[in-house]
Design a protein around this motif. Sequence first.
Motif, PDB file in Angstrom:
ATOM      1  N   UNK A   1       1.161  -9.343  32.098  1.00 47.95           N
ATOM      2  CA  UNK A   1       1.217  -8.776  33.477  1.00 47.95           C
ATOM      3  C   UNK A   1       0.922  -9.619  34.344  1.00 47.95           C
ATOM      4  N   UNK A   2      -0.261 -10.414  34.336  1.00 48.63           N
ATOM      5  CA  UNK A   2      -0.540 -11.099  35.565  1.00 48.63           C
ATOM      6  C   UNK A   2       0.196 -12.225  35.587  1.00 48.63           C
ATOM      7  N   UNK A   3       0.707 -12.938  34.596  1.00 51.73           N
ATOM      8  CA  UNK A   3       1.455 -14.311  34.763  1.00 51.73           C
ATOM      9  C   UNK A   3       2.845 -13.808  35.556  1.00 51.73           C
ATOM     10  N   UNK A   4       3.269 -12.689  35.134  1.00 50.51           N
ATOM     11  CA  UNK A   4       4.790 -12.175  35.776  1.00 50.51           C
ATOM     12  C   UNK A   4       4.572 -11.533  37.110  1.00 50.51           C
ATOM     13  N   UNK A   5       3.448 -11.074  37.200  1.00 54.91           N
ATOM     14  CA  UNK A   5       3.053 -10.757  38.655  1.00 54.91           C
ATOM     15  C   UNK A   5       2.841 -11.740  39.716  1.00 54.91           C
TER      16      UNK A   5
ATOM     17  N   UNK B   1     -16.036 -10.319  34.128  1.00 50.70           N
ATOM     18  CA  UNK B   1     -15.352 -10.031  32.914  1.00 50.70           C
ATOM     19  C   UNK B   1     -13.867 -10.718  33.355  1.00 50.70           C
ATOM     20  N   UNK B   2     -13.171 -10.654  31.928  1.00 47.43           N
ATOM     21  CA  UNK B   2     -11.912 -11.893  32.096  1.00 47.43           C
ATOM     22  C   UNK B   2     -10.882 -11.394  33.205  1.00 47.43           C
ATOM     23  N   UNK B   3     -10.742 -10.410  33.537  1.00 49.51           N
ATOM     24  CA  UNK B   3      -9.683 -10.002  34.671  1.00 49.51           C
ATOM     25  C   UNK B   3     -10.028 -10.292  36.070  1.00 49.51           C
TER      26      UNK B   3
END
Length: 295
Positions: A210-214, A251-253
């Motif tokens: 999700x993050x990489x494509x966002x 946290x990781x996000x």
Amino acid sequence: MADRLLVGVDGGGTNCRVRVRSLDGTLVGEAQGGTANVFAGLDAALATIVATTERALATGGLGAADLARCHAGLGLAGANVPSVAEAFHARRLPFAAVGLETDAVTACRGAFAGGEGGIAILGTGTAYCVRARGAQTLLGGWGMLVSDQGSGADLGRRALAEALMALDGARPLTPFCEAVLMRFDGSAGAIVEFARTALPRDFGTLAPLVWDHAERGDPAAERLVSTALDDIEPMLRRMLELGSPALALLGGQAPRYRPRLSPDLDALVVEPAGDAMEGGIDLAREVHRMSGGPA
């Protein structure tokens, strides 16, 4: 009592981290183990905690026999659920004494060194804690089925839902959706089989997609992140209403959310003074004092 040890446990959905210190603060050892997700099985989570504590002791040249010297402060995701806390206290652990709080509380203890502030745990799950005005308030943290919006698990679940809609032709088949579907050979049935038994950490393995494509501008992934922020920012603002003078994101996000925060919120974000394991040690020291030991 001088030979007592303090154990700080950060038990999350992805892994369990343990730090051991002597009463004077000297580091004895640290270790990391597997999931301590109480919703996936309390006995398994407690077994992981004990085994990881043993490994932490071993790094300091100690062994399983030294568990009986330990006052442990456990910060566990889900400890705020009454049935979980009740079941926990019915178990016997090999420590001299144990204190239990939700991981959000121990994280807040560590982040502000026992002082006032508010923390947002943005990891496999999400949870919030404010310590201010002489009170301690928990927000969220009720598990991914009814809460945990914006968590790694939530992003992963939403990624699957988005990909399935794209597979049905109801949403555009963007590169992000294609990447998610490729994980399951383009099969809706495979996604359903995965989701049927997946734990939060399993859903969370899809969050990096999700993050990489966002960050590449994919509209479907951007929409998921924007929706998550719409859930996270009101929680941050609620902590300010409750008197929090500053905010810490854990946290990781967290590192991926921070650049997207509204400027007024970002201005109040500070680096944590310590981690959740230090918060657990703070709790363990409190348990030690309550049991008659020196401060």
